[in-house]
Write an enzyme that holds these catalytic residues in place. Structure first.
Site, short mmCIF file in Angstrom:
data_model
loop_
_atom_site.label_atom_id
_atom_site.label_comp_id
_atom_site.label_asym_id
_atom_site.label_seq_id
_atom_site.Cartn_x
_atom_site.Cartn_y
_atom_site.Cartn_z
N ASP A 194 0.75 -1.18 0.07
CA ASP A 194 -0.14 0.02 0.10
C ASP A 194 0.92 1.20 -0.12
O ASP A 194 0.38 2.55 -0.24
CB ASP A 194 -1.12 0.06 1.30
CG ASP A 194 -2.28 -0.46 0.75
OD1 ASP A 194 -2.58 -0.83 -0.19
OD2 ASP A 194 -3.04 -0.62 1.66
N ASP A 219 -10.83 -7.07 10.70
CA ASP A 219 -10.80 -8.57 10.86
C ASP A 219 -11.78 -9.12 11.69
O ASP A 219 -12.71 -10.01 11.57
CB ASP A 219 -9.40 -9.07 11.57
CG ASP A 219 -8.82 -8.02 12.34
OD1 ASP A 219 -9.76 -6.98 12.87
OD2 ASP A 219 -7.98 -8.19 13.08
O1 LIG Z 1 -3.65 1.12 4.80
C1 LIG Z 1 -3.05 0.13 5.32
C2 LIG Z 1 -3.01 0.08 6.63
C3 LIG Z 1 -2.35 -1.21 7.04
N1 LIG Z 1 -2.06 -2.34 6.30
C4 LIG Z 1 -1.33 -3.49 6.73
O2 LIG Z 1 -1.98 -3.98 7.85
C5 LIG Z 1 -1.29 -4.64 8.66
C6 LIG Z 1 -1.77 -4.42 9.91
O3 LIG Z 1 -1.61 -3.07 10.28
P1 LIG Z 1 -0.85 -2.22 11.47
O4 LIG Z 1 -0.82 -0.86 11.32
O5 LIG Z 1 0.29 -3.27 11.75
O6 LIG Z 1 -2.07 -2.76 12.72
P2 LIG Z 1 -1.77 -3.59 13.89
O7 LIG Z 1 -2.59 -3.16 15.18
O8 LIG Z 1 -0.43 -4.00 14.17
O9 LIG Z 1 -2.60 -4.76 13.35
C7 LIG Z 1 -3.35 -5.70 14.05
O10 LIG Z 1 -4.73 -5.15 14.16
C8 LIG Z 1 -5.15 -4.94 12.65
C9 LIG Z 1 -6.76 -4.41 12.78
O11 LIG Z 1 -7.41 -5.13 13.69
C10 LIG Z 1 -5.41 -6.15 11.78
O12 LIG Z 1 -5.81 -6.00 10.49
C11 LIG Z 1 -3.66 -6.85 12.06
O13 LIG Z 1 -3.90 -7.93 11.29
C12 LIG Z 1 -3.46 -7.06 13.37
O14 LIG Z 1 -2.26 -7.55 13.32
C13 LIG Z 1 0.12 -4.42 8.23
O15 LIG Z 1 0.60 -5.44 7.56
C14 LIG Z 1 -0.04 -3.24 7.51
O16 LIG Z 1 1.13 -3.09 6.43
C15 LIG Z 1 -2.11 -2.20 4.99
O17 LIG Z 1 -2.15 -2.88 3.84
N2 LIG Z 1 -2.75 -0.97 4.19
#
Ligand SMILES: O=c1ccn([C@@H]2O[C@H](COP(=O)(O)OP(=O)(O)O[C@H]3O[C@H](CO)[C@@H](O)[C@H](O)[C@H]3O)[C@@H](O)[C@H]2O)c(=O)[nH]1
Ligand SMILES: [Mn+2]
Length: 586
Positions: free
Chosen positions: A163, A467
């Site tokens: 992204d 999710d």
């Molecule tokens: O516009 C975006 C924003 C994030 N991501 C990806 O989404 C994942 C999760 O995003 P992150 O900012 O790391 O959020 P976390 O809070 O660490 O993630 C947890 O919480 C999220 C929301 O519940 C879930 O989607 C994730 O799988 C879960 O690991 C990462 O791989 C990002 O690269 C995208 O692909 N596009």
């Protein structure tokens, strides 16, 4: 004499897991009616009695309004009572999952014996969004680990969604593709673990002079070279011309290309069907695809949910595997045999057809000594998620989750319509160019206009925890989900390490989850009659999380405030008990 187990096991299969042709592919053990469960219930009753007594005390002893001091005390009393009511109700919500704890055990040897080579292909989605926060070296470590699953490479398809639309991430992927030609045969030959190169080299130094040590040193050198090339390109802020001339994909990044505004990019970096892309042993490699979906400031992009939905469509054009693994780029596969294990849950003749997804717990390898930010999640992983799984309603946690493509794409479960998990061989005839061209259209912003994507199809839009809400909608369409927490960690990720990262993450989760509770997706309304009451309550452990912060705030401030003012807020009896204990101690 054989000892009896601690649980009274109600097994869904022969517990031997033997290698005979019959029998189930997994067993589920439930703790019911056993001594442990009875003890748990008794304990719950005592806590319930204590909660009711506290409520009783608050209601029957409300301080008289009186003058200034009396009025303050009355207000503080009511605030504490409010907090205790909230805590009490929340406690009630938390109990059903504590009684429905189950453990699963898949029999992968049976699966291999029964199906042999006739196993379905798998699409693995890795999502990244920002090359500065999620460095390309970290991303490719996850990609390489996913490519090295001990599963036939021609049945593995790894997709990277970027992204951030970063040329550096694309460059890193090209480098990783090259390195995988040596890394995968090395993993296969010596059966090494873990298969994320960074994690592997952190603990394997290649001491000694046998064949293994020599090859390890050689492969480590290749890895270090790759890493320094990627880091040098990022530091220089430009992919050198001689490198970009090497792959046609780089031509997508022209002067108008920006993170927020660019056309779709779909590049098949390794074509696993071909005979050109082979490893150093001459064996086929997994298919590897780079995707940066179109970004346009005028179109909402729906964050990760939008990226995953674009990947679902793009992958349906290129490999269309019936099983999809979702991964965050900072969470690498740690156990090479995981794919065979989860297939047991999907392919079991008796119950497999109702499984929509298999979720693994999230583990981290960067937890600080005292775990300041409570990332180890022991209660969540060992008790709550397992309890929800006991109701067939495991939470979808975004990463470390294997989905059935059909259920993710909105299909309603039907007992009479058993979907076979088959590799799609119709795609085989198309050329790489044809596939890329057709897939690109599917990653365009306008593709979803007027469709059900983000509503009934794919990940649900409009929620910060896409999710959780997506998992709930799948279950409400009749599907079951499995929570599988094996001893050997299947995925290992990176947890927030600073207070600000942790606060931002928790605020986002809390807001998103409370938003679900207040929306039409509230499990008590949306899930009524579709998922069990215990599961509806289990969901609310998380959805009502933010409310507990109010109660906690009351409980940490008011008693201290009262202590300073010398006001009593707790029953006198407690004070006399404390005095007795003190006297005893002396
Ligand atoms: O516009 C975006 C924003 C994030 N991501 C990806 O989404 C994942 C999760 O995003 P992150 O900012 O790391 O959020 P976390 O809070 O660490 O993630 C947890 O919480 C999220 C929301 O519940 C879930 O989607 C994730 O799988 C879960 O690991 C990462 O791989 C990002 O690269 C995208 O692909 N596009
Ligand atoms: Mn993350």
């Amino acid at each position: 004499m054989k000892k009896t187990t601690e649980h009274d096991v109600r097994s869904h299969s022969s517990a031997d897991g033997g290698a005979d042709g019959g029998g189930k592919l997994f067993e589920t053990r439930e703790a019911r009616g056993s001594g442990v469960a009875v003890a748990k219930q008794l304990f719950m009753l005592t806590v319930l009695a204590a909660i009711l007594l506290i409520w009783c005390h608050r209601v029957t002893n409300i301080p008289a309004a009186g003058g200034g001091e009396g009025r303050v005390r009355r207000w503080l009393w009511m605030a504490l009572f409010g907090a205790e009511v909230l805590f009490g109700l929340y406690w009630v919500v938390c109990q059903p999952v504590r009684l429905s704890h189950v453990r699963h055990r898949p029999f992968k040897n049976k699966l291999l014996q029964r199906y042999g080579d006739d196993l379905p292909s798998i699409d693995i989605f890795v999502c990244t969004a920002d090359p500065e926060i999620e460095p390309p070296v970290l991303v490719v470590n996850t990609v390489l680990s996913a490519m090295s699953y001990s599963y036939p490479p021609d049945k593995l398809n790894v997709y990277l969604s970027d992204d951030g639309g970063s040329e550096f991430t694309f460059y890193a992927l090209i480098e990783a593709a090259r390195f995988s030609k040596s890394w995968i045969p090395f993993c296969r030959k010596f059966n090494v673990e873990p298969r994320s190169p960074e994690a592997f080299f952190a603990v394997n130094l290649g001491l000694g002079d046998d064949q293994y040590a020599q090859q390890l040193l050689h492969i480590k050198e290749l890895f270090d070279d790759m890493k320094s090339r990627i880091e040098a390109v990022i530091e220089n802020g430009k992919v050198p011309d001689e490198v970009s001339a090497f792959h046609k994909g780089f031509s997508e990044w022209n002067s108008e290309f920006s993170k927020q505004n660019h056309p779709s990019v779909v590049q098949i970096v390794i074509d696993g069907r071909g005979i050109d892309d082979v490893d150093t042993d001459g064996c086929r490699l997994p298919t590897l695809v780079y995707m940066a979906r179109e970004k346009n400031p005028e179109w909402p992009h729906h964050f990760k949910a939008g990226a995953v939905n674009a990947l679902i469509r793009v992958s349906s054009e290129i490999s269309n595997s019936p099983i999809i693994l979702n991964l965050d780029c900072d969470m690498y596969p740690n156990n090479p045999d995981t794919v065979q294990e989860i297939l047991c849950f999907f392919m079991d003749e008796e119950r497999g057809y109702e499984t929509a997804y298999v979720q693994f717990p999230q583990h981290y390898d960067n937890i600080t000594k005292n775990d300041h930010y409570a990332n180890s999640n022991d209660v969540i992983n060992e008790i709550e998620l397992a309890g929800l799984g006991g109701y067939g309603a495991a939470l979808f946690c975004g990463t470390g989750c294997f989905h059935r493509r059909e259920s993710l794409c909105g299909r309603i479960f039907s007992k009479d319509d058993k979907i076979e998990l088959k590799t799609d061989n119709t795609i085989r005839e198309k050329s790489v160019n044809e596939l890329e061209k057709a897939a690109k259209v599917l990653a365009d912003c306008c593709y979803e206009k007027g469709t059900s994507w983000g509503k009934e199809v794919g990940l649900v839009y409009g929620c910060a925890v896409e999710d959780i809400v997506t998992g709930l909608t799948i279950q409400c369409r009749g599907w079951k989900s499995v929570y599988y927490n094996p001893k050997k960690k299947a995925f290992i990720g990176v947890a927030p390490t600073t207070l600000s990262q942790s606060l931002i993450q928790h605020r986002r989760w809390s807001e998103g989850m409370f938003q679900i509770f207040c929306s039409r997706y509230c499990p008590f309304i949306y899930g009524r009659g579709k998922i069990k009451l215990g599961a509806q309550m289990g969901y609310c452990i998380y959805l009502l999380w933010p409310l507990c912060s109010l109660a906690t705030l009351c409980y940490v401030t008011i008693p201290s405030f009262c202590l300073l003012r010398g006001t009593s807020m707790f029953p006198q009896v407690l004070q006399s008990v404390m005095l007795m204990i003190r006297a005893d101690l002396r």
